[in-house]
Design an enzyme around this catalytic site. Structure first.
Site, PDB file in Angstrom:
ATOM      1  CB  THR A  75      -1.009  -0.116   1.089  1.00 41.31           C
ATOM      2  OG1 THR A  75      -1.613  -1.121   0.932  1.00 41.31           O
ATOM      3  CG2 THR A  75      -1.967   1.279   1.340  1.00 41.31           C
ATOM      4  CG  HIS A 190       1.503  -9.833   3.771  1.00 40.81           C
ATOM      5  ND1 HIS A 190       0.293 -10.145   3.942  1.00 40.81           N
ATOM      6  CD2 HIS A 190       1.572  -8.360   3.522  1.00 40.81           C
ATOM      7  CE1 HIS A 190      -0.544  -9.219   3.577  1.00 40.81           C
ATOM      8  NE2 HIS A 190       0.161  -8.065   3.165  1.00 40.81           N
ATOM      9  CB  CYS A 309      -7.386  -4.129   2.287  1.00 41.76           C
ATOM     10  SG  CYS A 309      -6.131  -5.101   1.816  1.00 41.76           S
TER      11      CYS A 309
END
Length: 365
Positions: A75, A190, A309
């Site tokens: 992000t 991740h 998210c």
């Protein structure tokens, strides 16, 4: 039902399970006492590990180490790219982009997609033919459907028009080859099987950019803040491990899931397009995604509805809406197989999904 103490995890696009080699790298990083910006011996040792990780990630994308800027995740890398390359430029983004891009560029012009979720190249070509300085943001692979973007064509259009191309490769890195070097690229540790908290912005060349986070001038002034050494080392190792993965095995298991779902009455979004080897978006018409998630969770299976998210919210998918789905946009779940998925887990899921579909579709018919 599977063992309640050990649910079957099929939500790799939210986060991959930590790879053992990455865990080892994290532990090694935790033993480093020094700050990599310090000039004493402990600091120099931390710097050596940091730069080694930088070189390994850069080399995996055919670039020199100076093009790799460490961030807190994908992000931030997307936001950094839009901040650095969007200033003074018109911004074009794909209709199915992740919210990391959509919310960082709320005034962007949206490039439509077809019913399979593939970018409308003719629309993009016409937009870029007007000579306006432009930043184009296109994801390599969609996080909900796994559909791949035609990046070579997009890159050619950008090259011919002088536009800057930024690629969100968070979902594709390590899973499919990536050999474009003239674009900026966002990565997330991740999503590869590394720890959370580390990401990368790869630049087209070793160049200064306007920093989004100025701080103490780390990353050669391109991103302030002390680097998260353990997470970065884990990310570099996870990326190398992901590149060694035999994704054909995962793809075969994904095909088993989809054939089962179709037989159970579901539809597979984007099935006619090139996709990631691990991702299936299953639409069960007439059955809300929330109900499907709860049912499968009670059966011991971890899947999701679209992006992970949104603070646990389940709402209509903007990705499926852009693909022309109406009610189906709120009736889809995502099954994304992790690197360590086993065949017996997939078979157990197929049984549970088929049972769920038969019961819930009968209830709404």
């Amino acid at each position: 039902m599977t063992n309640a103490s050990a649910p079957t995890y099929l939500d790799a696009n939210a986060t991959e399970p930590l790879r053992p080699a990455a865990r080892g790298a994290v532990l090694e990083g935790l033993m480093l006492s020094g700050n990599p910006s310090s000039v004493h011996a402990e600091g120099r040792e931390a710097r050596r590990f940091l730069e080694n990780a930088r070189s390994r990630i850069s080399a995996g994308f055919g670039r020199i180490s100076g093009t790799c800027v460490f961030t807190s995740g994908g992000t931030e890398a997307d936001a950094m790219a839009i901040h650095a390359f969007g200033r003074g430029r018109r911004i074009l983004i794909g209709a199915t982009e992740h919210d990391a891009v959509r919310k960082a560029a709320p005034e962007a012009v949206v490039i439509p997609v077809d019913g399979q979720g593939v970018l409308d190249l003719e629309y993009l070509r016409k937009k870029l033919s007007d000579g306006v300085p432009t930043l184009v943001c296109v994801m390599s692979a969609n996080n909900e459907t796994g559909v791949l973007s035609p990046l070579r064509d997009v890159a050619a259009f950008c090259r011919d028009s002088g536009a800057h191309l930024h690629v969100d490769a968070v979902q594709s890195a390590g899973r499919i080859p990536f050999d474009l070097t003239e674009c900026s690229v966002a990565l997330s540790g991740h999503k590869m099987g590394g720890p959370k908290g580390a990401g990368v912005l790869l630049l087209p060349q070793d160049e200064p950019i306007d920093a989004l986070m100025i701080g103490g001038g780390q990353e050669r002034g391109r991103r302030g803040g002390t680097q998260a050494i353990p997470a970065i080392l884990g990310m570099a190792t996870a990326f190398e491990e992901a590149q060694k993965q035999n994704w054909r095995v995962v793809d075969r298991l994904r095909e088993r899931v989809e054939q089962m779902a179709i037989e159970a009455g579901a539809r597979v979004a984007g099935r006619g397009a090139p996709r990631l080897p691990n991702t299936s978006c299953l639409i069960l018409d007439g059955v809300a995604a929330q109900v499907q998630l709860m049912t499968l969770d009670l059966e011991g299976f971890c899947v999701s509805a679209g992006s992970a998210c949104s603070s646990g919210k389940v709402s209509a998918s903007h990705v499926l809406t852009a693909m022309g789905e109406t009610t189906g946009a709120s009736q889809a779940i995502r099954v994304s197989l992790p690197w360590n998925v086993r065949e017996e887990q997939v078979e157990a899921f197929c049984v549970a999904y088929g049972r769920m579909a038969a019961r819930l579709r009968k209830a709404v018919s």
